[in-house]
Design a protein around this motif. Structure first.
Motif, mmCIF file in Angstrom:
data_model
loop_
_atom_site.group_PDB
_atom_site.id
_atom_site.type_symbol
_atom_site.label_atom_id
_atom_site.label_comp_id
_atom_site.label_asym_id
_atom_site.label_seq_id
_atom_site.Cartn_x
_atom_site.Cartn_y
_atom_site.Cartn_z
ATOM 1 N N GLY A 302 45.742 38.798 33.264
ATOM 2 C CA GLY A 302 44.703 39.818 33.287
ATOM 3 C C GLY A 302 45.287 41.214 33.269
ATOM 4 O O GLY A 302 46.428 41.424 33.694
ATOM 5 N N LEU A 304 44.257 44.974 34.659
ATOM 6 C CA LEU A 304 43.341 45.615 35.595
ATOM 7 C C LEU A 304 43.420 47.127 35.467
ATOM 8 O O LEU A 304 44.509 47.675 35.239
ATOM 9 C CB LEU A 304 43.677 45.185 37.023
ATOM 10 C CG LEU A 304 43.588 43.668 37.258
ATOM 11 C CD1 LEU A 304 44.280 43.275 38.538
ATOM 12 C CD2 LEU A 304 42.132 43.229 37.277
ATOM 13 N N ASP A 328 32.140 45.012 37.093
ATOM 14 C CA ASP A 328 33.027 44.579 36.009
ATOM 15 C C ASP A 328 34.434 44.298 36.530
ATOM 16 O O ASP A 328 35.095 43.355 36.074
ATOM 17 C CB ASP A 328 33.098 45.655 34.921
ATOM 18 C CG ASP A 328 31.793 45.794 34.148
ATOM 19 O OD1 ASP A 328 30.960 44.862 34.228
ATOM 20 O OD2 ASP A 328 31.608 46.826 33.478
ATOM 21 N N LEU A 332 36.777 40.836 36.541
ATOM 22 C CA LEU A 332 38.166 40.708 36.070
ATOM 23 C C LEU A 332 39.005 39.932 37.075
ATOM 24 O O LEU A 332 39.810 39.071 36.703
ATOM 25 C CB LEU A 332 38.774 42.101 35.853
ATOM 26 C CG LEU A 332 38.259 42.917 34.669
ATOM 27 C CD1 LEU A 332 38.865 44.313 34.689
ATOM 28 C CD2 LEU A 332 38.575 42.213 33.346
#
Length: 364
Positions: A302, A304, A328, A332
């Motif tokens: 991911g 961020l 949102d 994540l």
């Protein structure tokens, strides 16, 4: 009315794709039972990782698959989760009360490792797992502040410590045992021994995952921990800039050398979005985590953002996943948590509990 047969229904259900893992339920052996009563069908699915947020989509896909068969009426779907213990480094025993340990590490400080560890743990819990956090950063414990809990741990038997409970997580940290302004002026062996005591003398209670917030760096403490702690897999946190990536690579290689699987890389502070105008800017560079993941044959779990509210929420004792669970950014972190859990579920299981115990006595 045409009778519904199991032979017709099973292939349709087995072909449904689990949105979390990308595998069919047949491949994952996740379809536990299918019952047919007249026109009604009931389906039971058991996933090997927590994914509560994905259950509605999976349930809808199963209902649609079943109803594609003529004659099917009401369809009920039950989705459960069963997390099991997976293999760790050779020769290291699993911890009582803990199925899997996830080490969250970085080659250097200041990349947001502790914030990532806290939100990862909270995201795993939000997806339905039983989760604990061990703050292994002896010299700079931050989880008590981030998770909004303090005070000396209780003991019920005089031998073990009860973990603190914060936002549903079981938590322990050296920060609970010393004053906020007390400097830990300890050499490596003392710090390592203190960490092992925290790990092994805490009465962890049936955890699916224990997230260990590792100290930054690759020195004696980190190496000893990675050799002695039964780690299921490691998550490497970095920022996109070259300086951070150089050190993150060292952390990754350390775990590889001691036989700990790398679950993937988290690229923190990947992009800054201005809170006033919404302009996005890659302050620390772009795609550094993606390039590192490709170089070492692992996954970018991911990316961020660098956002003020992530910092502010962690400082206030309520990280983003609990402060803004529908945001949102929380999504994540939950996606990151599911990827970590899916990677662990795909690893070899721990079979040490299956082996017979051999007892020798004078009468045998």
């Amino acid at each position: 009315m045409t009778a519904i047969s199991d032979a017709q229904l099973q292939p349709l259900l087995q072909a449904v794709v689990d949105p979390g893992s990308g595998r069919t339920l047949g491949e994952a052996k996740a379809l536990k039972s299918v019952r047919i009563e007249g026109a009604d069908v009931s389906v039971e699915v058991e996933l090997g990782y927590p994914a509560a947020s994905q259950h509605p989509a999976l349930r809808a896909a199963l209902i649609a698959a079943a109803r594609s068969l003529p004659g099917v009426g009401n369809v009920s779907v039950s989705i459960g989760t069963k997390v099991v213990a997976h293999a760790v480094q050779r020769g290291v025993q699993l911890l009582p009360g803990v199925k899997n340990i996830i080490a969250v590490a970085s080659g250097k400080g200041g990349v947001g490792k502790s914030t990532t560890a806290a939100n990862l743990a909270l995201a795993l819990a939000a997806e339905g797992a039983k989760v604990g956090v061990l703050d292994a950063d002896i010299y700079g414990p931050s989880q008590p502040t981030m998770l909004g809990t303090s005070g000396k741990p209780e003991t019920l038997d005089g031998q073990t410590m009860e973990p603190h409970i914060a936002h549903g997580l079981q938590v322990n940290s050296i920060g609970f045992l010393v004053d906020d302004d007390q400097a830990m002026i300890w050499r490596g062996p003392m710090a390592t021994q203190a960490l092992e005591q925290l790990l092994r003398q805490t009465r962890w209670q049936e955890l699916d995952y224990l997230v260990v917030d590792m100290p930054p760096g690759t020195g004696d403490i980190q190496l000893t921990l990675s050799q002695r702690v039964p780690v299921t897999g490691a998550v490497i946190v970095t920022t996109p800039q070259d300086i951070a990536l150089i050190d993150a690579k060292k952390g990754l290689k350390m775990f590889e050398k001691v036989g700990v699987p790398i679950l993937g890389i988290v690229e923190n502070m990947a992009v800054h979005i201005c809170s006033n105008c919404g302009h996005a800017e890659h302050i620390f560079g772009a795609e550094g985590g993606q390039k590192m993941a490709a170089q070492y044959g692992t996954e970018l779990l991911g990316s961020l953002p660098l956002a003020m509210n992530i910092r502010a929420q962690a400082d206030s004792g309520a990280p983003t996943v609990v402060a803004e669970p529908d945001s949102d950014v929380a999504a994540l972190y939950k996606a990151l948590a599911r990827k970590v859990a899916v990677k662990i579920a795909a690893q070899g299981k721990d079979y040490s509990s299956k082996f017979p115990t051999i007892a020798i006595s004078k009468t045998t």
